[in-house]
Design a protein around this motif. Sequence first.
Motif, PDB file in Angstrom:
ATOM      1  N   LYS A  11      29.142 -30.780  17.017  1.00  0.00           N
ATOM      2  CA  LYS A  11      30.558 -30.423  17.224  1.00  0.00           C
ATOM      3  C   LYS A  11      31.309 -31.262  17.881  1.00  0.00           C
ATOM      4  O   LYS A  11      31.556 -32.276  17.686  1.00  0.00           O
ATOM      5  N   ASN A  12      31.997 -30.629  18.982  1.00  0.00           N
ATOM      6  CA  ASN A  12      33.135 -31.486  19.479  1.00  0.00           C
ATOM      7  C   ASN A  12      32.601 -32.593  20.580  1.00  0.00           C
ATOM      8  O   ASN A  12      33.230 -33.096  21.446  1.00  0.00           O
ATOM      9  N   PHE A  13      31.390 -32.721  20.803  1.00  0.00           N
ATOM     10  CA  PHE A  13      30.418 -33.714  21.569  1.00  0.00           C
ATOM     11  C   PHE A  13      30.117 -34.549  20.771  1.00  0.00           C
ATOM     12  O   PHE A  13      28.821 -34.809  20.509  1.00  0.00           O
ATOM     13  N   LYS A  14      30.877 -35.738  20.509  1.00  0.00           N
ATOM     14  CA  LYS A  14      30.599 -36.932  19.750  1.00  0.00           C
ATOM     15  C   LYS A  14      29.794 -37.766  20.724  1.00  0.00           C
ATOM     16  O   LYS A  14      28.711 -38.201  20.245  1.00  0.00           O
ATOM     17  N   ASP A  15      30.087 -38.163  21.847  1.00  0.00           N
ATOM     18  CA  ASP A  15      29.263 -38.868  22.721  1.00  0.00           C
ATOM     19  C   ASP A  15      28.208 -38.013  23.512  1.00  0.00           C
ATOM     20  O   ASP A  15      28.313 -36.746  23.536  1.00  0.00           O
ATOM     21  N   GLU A  16      27.176 -38.612  24.003  1.00  0.00           N
ATOM     22  CA  GLU A  16      26.251 -37.963  24.678  1.00  0.00           C
ATOM     23  C   GLU A  16      26.692 -37.395  25.883  1.00  0.00           C
ATOM     24  O   GLU A  16      27.277 -37.799  26.784  1.00  0.00           O
ATOM     25  N   ILE A  17      26.235 -35.939  26.367  1.00  0.00           N
ATOM     26  CA  ILE A  17      26.622 -35.086  27.333  1.00  0.00           C
ATOM     27  C   ILE A  17      25.448 -34.544  27.843  1.00  0.00           C
ATOM     28  O   ILE A  17      24.426 -34.033  27.168  1.00  0.00           O
ATOM     29  N   ASP A  82      34.446 -36.804  13.813  1.00  0.00           N
ATOM     30  CA  ASP A  82      34.811 -38.195  13.921  1.00  0.00           C
ATOM     31  C   ASP A  82      33.744 -39.393  13.930  1.00  0.00           C
ATOM     32  O   ASP A  82      33.798 -40.527  14.131  1.00  0.00           O
ATOM     33  N   SER A  83      32.387 -38.790  13.916  1.00  0.00           N
ATOM     34  CA  SER A  83      31.259 -39.515  13.935  1.00  0.00           C
ATOM     35  C   SER A  83      31.002 -40.431  12.473  1.00  0.00           C
ATOM     36  O   SER A  83      30.997 -39.677  11.782  1.00  0.00           O
ATOM     37  N   GLN A  84      30.363 -41.445  12.707  1.00  0.00           N
ATOM     38  CA  GLN A  84      29.592 -42.033  11.548  1.00  0.00           C
ATOM     39  C   GLN A  84      28.244 -41.665  11.488  1.00  0.00           C
ATOM     40  O   GLN A  84      27.646 -42.112  10.538  1.00  0.00           O
ATOM     41  N   GLU A  85      27.545 -40.953  12.278  1.00  0.00           N
ATOM     42  CA  GLU A  85      26.083 -40.824  12.518  1.00  0.00           C
ATOM     43  C   GLU A  85      25.920 -39.368  11.554  1.00  0.00           C
ATOM     44  O   GLU A  85      27.015 -38.486  11.594  1.00  0.00           O
ATOM     45  N   ASP A  86      24.764 -39.287  11.055  1.00  0.00           N
ATOM     46  CA  ASP A  86      24.646 -38.038  10.108  1.00  0.00           C
ATOM     47  C   ASP A  86      23.665 -37.048  10.793  1.00  0.00           C
ATOM     48  O   ASP A  86      23.296 -36.210  10.157  1.00  0.00           O
ATOM     49  N   THR A  87      23.338 -37.211  11.938  1.00  0.00           N
ATOM     50  CA  THR A  87      22.484 -36.090  12.774  1.00  0.00           C
ATOM     51  C   THR A  87      22.974 -35.908  14.141  1.00  0.00           C
ATOM     52  O   THR A  87      23.925 -36.659  14.721  1.00  0.00           O
TER      53      THR A  87
END
Length: 376
Positions: A11-17, A82-87
């Motif tokens: 969802k809104n966490f594109k980067d690792e948190i 906004d991510s290019q990753e699919d998982t």
Amino acid sequence: MLKRFTVKNYKNFKDEISLDFSKIAGYQFNKDCLSMGLIGKMLIYGRNATGKTNFGRALLDIKTLLYGMFRNDENSVLINADSQEDTAKFIYEFQFGSDEVIYTYSRFANTELCDEELYINGEVVFKCDFKNSKFYFQGLSIINAETVNTNRYLNKGEMDNEYVLPFLRWFINNTAFSDNSVLIKLSKYVRKMDLITVSNNNQIHLSMFSYRKFFEDLKNPVYLHNFEDFLNLMGIECKLVLQELPDGQVELYFSQNKLVPFYSTASSGMLALTSLYQKIVSNLSLIYLDDFAAFYHYEMAEKLISFIKNKYPECQFIMTSHNTNLMTNKIMRPDCLFILSSKGTLTALCDATERELREGHNLEKMYISGEFEKYE
């Protein structure tokens, strides 16, 4: 207990948190916020739309994976737009006595598994790459389960046609483990995790089963007395009576000069408090209380936190709130108070300033004056 949780691309966490329960500062006050060397009680603050609810859903994803119903619902696991990753990636690190368990997996947007891995004390137990149909089960000997027939799992006839069955889910359900097995401890812990949210009508979501069970429990005088004591402890002076109606149903009343129906006269805050009590009274391992103080006076919210710390010392509570009155060393501590930023970072107050925060600091005043603004 949960030692660390990490999620990425959810969802809104594109980067690792990450949320690290083991990162404890050396404070000598409010030690009841800690449990077994880990953070046991914490408060997370964040402006609207920073993702506090989404973070809770991500944290509880493991329970859905191992014990919930699967659906190809695009809203169940939503990849960052906004991510290019699919998982979306989930990593859970648990501590059970001297054993460390790491369970990690990735899921596509339709909730289906991409991969799954389990480590115990740093050793690989299994790896499943569903996308490329590659599997590693040689590590099952670590937990004396090398005789498990993994071909049954790999046989398509044993798997549901609509989704990939998590191997850990199948493994736990099809293997005879001893009660002290680390996987049984993991299973029990995950089953007892829960997410509690407040709905728009000020009520905490409860199933009809939970509602009926609550009334069944109230028939026990000890349970009724405990609930009455809880309300009085929260500052609601009352005496409760449970009576059976002519149709066999039971009704809860305030006992005054006349009996007053509880549910039709209680305030919205009291009903929210009652619904919360119905949930937390269960024997749970971790509870994510989302915006728990939305309908409580700050003094009641403080009393609720004190009740939770005293009543459930071994249960991990993660509470989210906008109530800055609770940002105080009187009931919490700087390493147990966190800020969730709009950028998707989670920072403890003790790490959000160059000052050395002490018990005498007015954390709320510092927060309002912008001391921690860089991390919002």
